[in-house]
Scaffold this active site. Structure first.
Site, PDB file in Angstrom:
ATOM      1  CB  CYS A 333      -0.898   0.007   1.226  1.00  0.00           C
ATOM      2  SG  CYS A 333      -1.999  -1.395   1.239  1.00  0.00           S
ATOM      3  CG  ASP A 334       5.107   3.125   1.347  1.00  0.00           C
ATOM      4  OD1 ASP A 334       4.767   4.244   0.904  1.00  0.00           O
ATOM      5  OD2 ASP A 334       6.063   2.982   2.115  1.00  0.00           O
TER       6      ASP A 334
END
Ligand SMILES: Cc1ncc(COP(=O)(O)O)c(C=O)c1O
Length: 384
Positions: A333-334
């Protein structure tokens, strides 16, 4: 990530992907495929390029058991930095005489673990570290690490460790006063050095320091450890190992024949033995062009994009002649998890594979479990 150069990308025909797809069908995706035969070839090449220099593989580059057993069978030495690395060597039944401990900063427990294993050569770079060896003075020999900054190398290993050349004599004398023998000097000229100049200058300066010291002291220096730094082809012009080492050999000729010369290669021995195979798990049309989300990114095998500042040559497989500026991203998700931005790619689909070459060094070694995506499986094959 923006400042990192875009990786070179080769587009191959769909048919070329078949052997790699067969590996994925058998072992799942993503994969790091290690080829021990390439490790053997690189070990022989470096041995031939540096005759008389004893090689100690820097385990940190790739601690996989197959790497260690391949190198152990060739007679390689090992550069250890932690008690965890010692445990790996014990499992491979590597004898401690083949090891040196090169981490300049150690806890007493680290020293005791290494001594219990049987390793007796340690690197230090300041008086506080030298003093830690006082209780063990009868059992150890020390190497003093000297700093030769190399800001041009992608990884400058003299920023964090190493005394200055001017401090060498005083530190060796202070060790001597504590009953400790500094047997020689070590340095690391920077990793992935594209020019041999820094090694050459460091060897020349160390030779000068050691010969001068030996003229005036009873307990002489007799070891020079020239570290790692030997380059691999990430897609830019890279000198062959023979060409790279030629000036190093010339500089080493200044040392008397009874001196022992060591090197601690990491990257050179394992980088080209590793191939990452990843799969496209999602696609999206964004304002700058298509994005392809892979099942591996900078938190796993591509961690070297961040920590090692490496740019790996990529391969995709397509029979479509169209090319669009595209982005390859990792699965987490980064938003830092991007492998390549604005690279010219053919249209890809979910299930297509993306391959990273020269990915055997500082890749799985620095992977994390962030987001709890499963890490790439490591598969050992002689025919990757
Ligand atoms: C002390 C030491 N020796 C050897 C190496 C291996 O260097 P390279 O992979 O550039 O050969 C490293 C890399 O971090 C290191 O810190």
């Amino acid at each position: 990530m923006d400042s990192l150069p875009a990786p070179p990308v080769v587009v191959r025909s769909q048919a070329d992907s078949e052997p790699l797809r067969a590996l994925l069908a058998r072992h799942g995706s993503p994969l790091l495929v290690l080829d021990p035969d390439i490790i053997r070839q690189r070990y022989q090449a470096l041995t031939a390029a540096l005759p008389g220099v004893k090689l100690y593989f820097a385990i940190k580059a790739n601690p996989h058991p197959s790497v260690l057993s391949t190198l152990a069978a060739l007679g390689s030495g090992f550069d250890i930095a932690t008690s965890g690395e010692i445990d790996l060597l014990k499992a491979e039944r590597v004898s401690p005489e083949r090891c040196i401990h090169t981490h300049p900063i150690k806890r007493d427990q680290d020293i005791r673990d290494a001594l219990r294993f049987g390793c007796t050569t340690f690197v230090v770079d300041n008086l506080s570290e030298i003093a830690k060896f006082s209780p063990y003075r009868k059992r150890v020999g020390l190497l003093l690490r000297v700093s030769f900054p190399n800001p041009d190398s992608p990884v400058d290993l003299s920023r964090k460790f190493g005394c200055t050349p001017e401090q060498v004599v005083a530190l060796a004398e202070q060790a001597d006063a504590l009953g400790l023998h500094v047997k020689g000097l070590s340095f690391h000229a920077g990793s992935q050095c594209l020019s041999p100049e820094n090694h050459q200058l460091a060897i020349a300066r160390c030779a000068e320091l050691m010969l001068d010291y030996n003229r005036r002291h009873e307990r002489p220096f007799s070891i020079l450890d020239i570290g790692g730094g030997f380059p691999v082809p990430y897609g830019v012009d890279t000198p062959t190992i023979t060409d790279f080492c030629q000036p190093l050999r010339a500089a080493l000729a200044a040392l008397p024949p009874h001196f022992t010369v060591l090197a601690e290669p990491g990257r050179f021995l394992v980088a080209e033995a590793g191939t990452a195979i990843t799969t496209v798990i999602g696609t999206a049309e964004r304002p700058g062009g298509p994005w392809y989300y892979l099942d591996d990114g900078v938190y796993d095998l591509f961690s070297g994009r961040i920590y090692d500042h490496a740019t790996y040559p990529l391969e995709v497989f397509s029979d479509d002649a169209k090319r669009l500026p595209s982005t390859l991203a990792g699965p987490t998700c980064d938003s830092i998890d991007v492998v390549a931005e604005q690279v010219a790619l053919p249209p890809l689909e979910i299930g297509d594979i993306v391959v990273g070459r020269v990915m055997g060094a500082y890749t799985n070694a620095s992977a994390t479990d962030f987001n709890l995506f499963p890490r790439a499986r490591v598969v050992v094959t002689e025919s990757a």
